[in-house]
Design an enzyme around this catalytic site. Structure first.
Site, PDB file in Angstrom:
ATOM      1  N   LEU A  33       1.071  -1.061  -0.245  1.00 25.23           N
ATOM      2  CA  LEU A  33       0.480   0.289   0.110  1.00 25.23           C
ATOM      3  C   LEU A  33       0.936   1.317  -0.071  1.00 25.23           C
ATOM      4  CD1 LEU A  33      -2.422  -0.743   2.693  1.00 25.23           C
ATOM      5  CD2 LEU A  33      -2.679  -1.075   0.237  1.00 25.23           C
ATOM      6  N   ASP A  34      -0.222   2.128  -0.296  1.00 25.80           N
ATOM      7  CA  ASP A  34       1.383   3.413  -0.458  1.00 25.80           C
ATOM      8  C   ASP A  34       2.022   4.141   0.940  1.00 25.80           C
ATOM      9  OD1 ASP A  34       1.156   3.628  -3.768  1.00 25.80           O
ATOM     10  OD2 ASP A  34      -0.506   4.854  -3.451  1.00 25.80           O
ATOM     11  N   LYS A  35       2.515   4.496   1.250  1.00 24.21           N
ATOM     12  CA  LYS A  35       2.812   5.570   2.441  1.00 24.21           C
ATOM     13  C   LYS A  35       1.070   5.615   3.243  1.00 24.21           C
ATOM     14  CE  LYS A  35       6.043   8.665   5.249  1.00 24.21           C
ATOM     15  NZ  LYS A  35       6.923   8.999   4.335  1.00 24.21           N
ATOM     16  N   THR A  95      -1.988   5.999   2.942  1.00 21.54           N
ATOM     17  CA  THR A  95      -2.999   5.168   2.751  1.00 21.54           C
ATOM     18  C   THR A  95      -2.864   3.995   3.295  1.00 21.54           C
ATOM     19  OG1 THR A  95      -2.954   4.779  -0.221  1.00 21.54           O
ATOM     20  CG2 THR A  95      -4.461   3.373   1.086  1.00 21.54           C
TER      21      THR A  95
END
Length: 242
Positions: free
Chosen positions: A53-55, A57
């Protein structure tokens, strides 16, 4: 961060975490920032990355505890057998309220770390649905059929409704209570803190087949900042109806 407070499920093969926003899934190239994988390695020793997951998110993320489970789980992501649902807050009111964005995604030719829509990119498909609309903002559900980098973020930008506080694909602006409430007053000695100051995207649920061929859905409640924002937006919406 107390790891145990964020564990949704675990067994001998895997651990499922409700990742907080602001924490890297895996170490970056420089290795200066803390990552969820590093925390898990400290707790369990050997750990394997299944997806990311993106940082900024938050939400459901799975790590495997052994090589066999890693291969079994990772293959489902590669074969697009998983079902991934996200929630997010976007700027504006998408019309139509339900639809799909089918647009290939490629690395940006100039801006490092960014993606762009390009015909030579990899296929990417996102279904979206408005769950609630507040005028300036909308509460959304997204289902991604592919797992491209920044997929939801860039697809929502593409149709003109970027995610709140998205510094790469939107205006990056947080949601302030003073912007929602005209009569909001702040002490002259205090600096206003945003009620939502990070990327408004949350991995809400993930359905996957576990080793042993048991299908399971893992759900992560939206974090406190998102819930508080939605509560304020709903209050303002109800006041306008009176």
């Amino acid at each position: 961060m107390k790891l145990s407070q964020h564990i949704i499920f675990e067994n001998d093969d895997l651990v499922v975490i409700n990742k907080p926003s602001g924490l890297l899934s895996i170490p970056d190239r420089e290795g200066k920032e803390q990552s969820l994988k590093a925390l898990l390695q400290q707790a369990y020793g050997q750990i394997f990355t299944v997806h990311r997951l993106d940082k900024d998110t938050s939400g459901v993320i799975i790590f495997a505890k052994n090589e066999a489970a890693h291969k079994f789980l990772s293959q489902q992501f590669e074969d697009r057998q998983t079902e991934k649902l996200y929630n997010g807050i976007v700027i504006g009111e998408p019309a139509p309220e339900e639809g799909s964005v089918d647009a290939p995604i490629a690395p940006h030719p100039v801006k490092l770390g960014m993606m762009t829509i390009h015909r030579s990119g990899k296929a990417a498909l996102t279904d979206y649905k408005v769950l609630d609309s507040f005028g300036t903002y909308s509460w959304m559900e997204f289902r991604i059929h592919t797992g491209r980098t920044h997929q939801i973020r860039i697809h929502m930008k593409e149709i003109g409704y970027p995610l709140v506080a998205d510094e790469l694909y939107g205006d990056g602006k947080p949601i302030l209570l003073s912007a929602l409430k005209p009569k909001f007053k702040l002490s002259k000695y205090a600096e206003e803190q945003p009620i939502l100051g990070r990327l408004a995207l949350h991995a809400a649920s993930l359905s996957i087949i576990l080793p042993g061929n048991i299908k399971q859905t893992f759900v992560a409640e939206a974090p406190k900042d998102m819930r508080a924002t939605l509560q304020q937006l709903e209050k303002i919406k109800q006041k306008k109806k009176r």
